[in-house]
Design a protein around this motif. Sequence first.
Motif, PDB file in Angstrom:
ATOM      1  N   GLN A 141      48.911 -55.286 -34.723  1.00 15.19           N
ATOM      2  CA  GLN A 141      49.089 -55.506 -33.290  1.00 15.19           C
ATOM      3  C   GLN A 141      49.336 -56.996 -33.052  1.00 15.19           C
ATOM      4  N   GLY A 185      50.709 -53.143 -28.794  1.00 14.46           N
ATOM      5  CA  GLY A 185      49.646 -52.330 -29.363  1.00 14.46           C
ATOM      6  C   GLY A 185      50.041 -51.502 -30.559  1.00 14.46           C
TER       7      GLY A 185
ATOM      8  N   GLY B  16      45.722 -57.084 -11.166  1.00 13.52           N
ATOM      9  CA  GLY B  16      45.459 -55.741 -11.646  1.00 13.52           C
ATOM     10  C   GLY B  16      44.051 -55.221 -11.414  1.00 13.52           C
ATOM     11  N   TYR B  18      41.810 -54.342 -13.453  1.00 13.63           N
ATOM     12  CA  TYR B  18      40.760 -54.855 -14.326  1.00 13.63           C
ATOM     13  C   TYR B  18      40.648 -56.375 -14.289  1.00 13.63           C
ATOM     14  N   SER B  20      42.618 -58.937 -14.728  1.00 14.72           N
ATOM     15  CA  SER B  20      43.153 -59.776 -15.794  1.00 14.72           C
ATOM     16  C   SER B  20      43.396 -61.177 -15.239  1.00 14.72           C
ATOM     17  N   ALA B  44      47.063 -64.611 -21.179  1.00 18.03           N
ATOM     18  CA  ALA B  44      46.374 -63.758 -20.215  1.00 18.03           C
ATOM     19  C   ALA B  44      45.098 -63.212 -20.847  1.00 18.03           C
ATOM     20  N   LEU B  45      44.078 -63.057 -20.044  1.00 13.88           N
ATOM     21  CA  LEU B  45      42.761 -62.666 -20.542  1.00 13.88           C
ATOM     22  C   LEU B  45      42.294 -61.376 -19.877  1.00 13.88           C
ATOM     23  N   MET B  46      41.880 -60.427 -20.692  1.00 12.34           N
ATOM     24  CA  MET B  46      41.296 -59.196 -20.172  1.00 12.34           C
ATOM     25  C   MET B  46      39.764 -59.368 -20.148  1.00 12.34           C
ATOM     26  N   PHE B  77      38.285 -47.630 -19.632  1.00 16.98           N
ATOM     27  CA  PHE B  77      39.746 -47.539 -19.742  1.00 16.98           C
ATOM     28  C   PHE B  77      40.180 -47.661 -21.207  1.00 16.98           C
ATOM     29  N   LYS B  81      42.172 -44.758 -24.230  1.00 16.25           N
ATOM     30  CA  LYS B  81      43.496 -44.972 -24.829  1.00 16.25           C
ATOM     31  C   LYS B  81      43.618 -44.263 -26.170  1.00 16.25           C
ATOM     32  N   PRO B  82      44.840 -43.932 -26.595  1.00 14.82           N
ATOM     33  CA  PRO B  82      45.026 -43.289 -27.894  1.00 14.82           C
ATOM     34  C   PRO B  82      44.438 -44.124 -29.035  1.00 14.82           C
ATOM     35  N   GLU B  84      45.396 -44.746 -32.158  1.00 18.60           N
ATOM     36  CA  GLU B  84      46.192 -45.555 -33.071  1.00 18.60           C
ATOM     37  C   GLU B  84      46.894 -46.723 -32.397  1.00 18.60           C
ATOM     38  N   GLY B  85      46.101 -47.711 -32.108  1.00 17.26           N
ATOM     39  CA  GLY B  85      46.700 -48.984 -31.779  1.00 17.26           C
ATOM     40  C   GLY B  85      47.163 -49.214 -30.364  1.00 17.26           C
ATOM     41  N   PHE B  86      47.358 -48.198 -29.575  1.00 22.27           N
ATOM     42  CA  PHE B  86      47.894 -48.426 -28.254  1.00 22.27           C
ATOM     43  C   PHE B  86      46.907 -49.218 -27.407  1.00 22.27           C
TER      44      PHE B  86
END
Lengths: 217, 86
Positions: A141, A185, B16, B18, B20, B44-46, B77, B81-82, B84-86
Amino acid sequence: MTSILKADTIQDTDGNNIINESSNTITIGASGDTINVPSGATFNINGTAGTGVGISGWSSSSGSLLPDSASAGIYLGVNSATAANLLDDYEEGTWTPVPKSGGTTIGIYSGVASYTKVGRFVNVQFTIRRNDSQSLTDVLQIEGLPFTSSSTAMDANINGGVWVDNSSGDHMALLNIGGNSTKIGNMRKTNTMDASVAADEWVNGRYLYGSANYVAS
Amino acid sequence: MAITKETQIGKIEVVGKYKSVQVRTDIVIVEDGTELSRKYQRHALMPDADITNEHSEVQAVCNAVWTDEVKADYETFKASKPAEGF
């Protein structure tokens, strides 16, 4: 010898004002008149543009339009103020890609990464070179995107592509940026079905080139 | 003739659901008080970001908007999420 004509008002032969001065305000012509600047003449305003001169809230900077407000923009394609038609942002700059594998940061040599944002549309480009020999097998990623993606982005969006330029065994992949995200991602390989690029498929010392487009939050 | 390079926090934006925090760092080249160039660097920071090394102004904004509720919502959230990496 210099002659000076002193008058507060100059009128035509019909008695209509041509020029009138009162309380430091000079009025040229009267209601209904047309004031012409003839061909070949130059009309300069070196002072501050007032009401009805140019566009309120805008000035000129080296020939370019400059708004007084940083949030001002231009409505395109409409003749009434509609938010969905307002172009109010443009920016160019750089960002710092942070490649990761399962949360572990992968060391890189100094990379090159730029962005251009037009309205909410963001284009990012990057070239990075791996400088990390540790074994990392999780999905590759890239974090550090310059803007957070829109919440309406879908997890299966295809936002761009990468070329993993190994000495041999290169990979081409489609990359994904999900919603509410600041990272690439997933990089889905195009030369292998149902597989994403794992970190160790990017060989140490080798390059990764990519670009992506997405909508910012 | 003195040429200096300054780093300024040019813009801090909260965007947003969340919250950000988007940070624009301006790199400014100044010669004898006159700005010669200005370049932008962004990140950018989450809400799950480590902000230890961020500028104090950025930390202040993050701490103000990243309430426990926002952090919890963001963790929920992420978990949705899926895998594998998303």
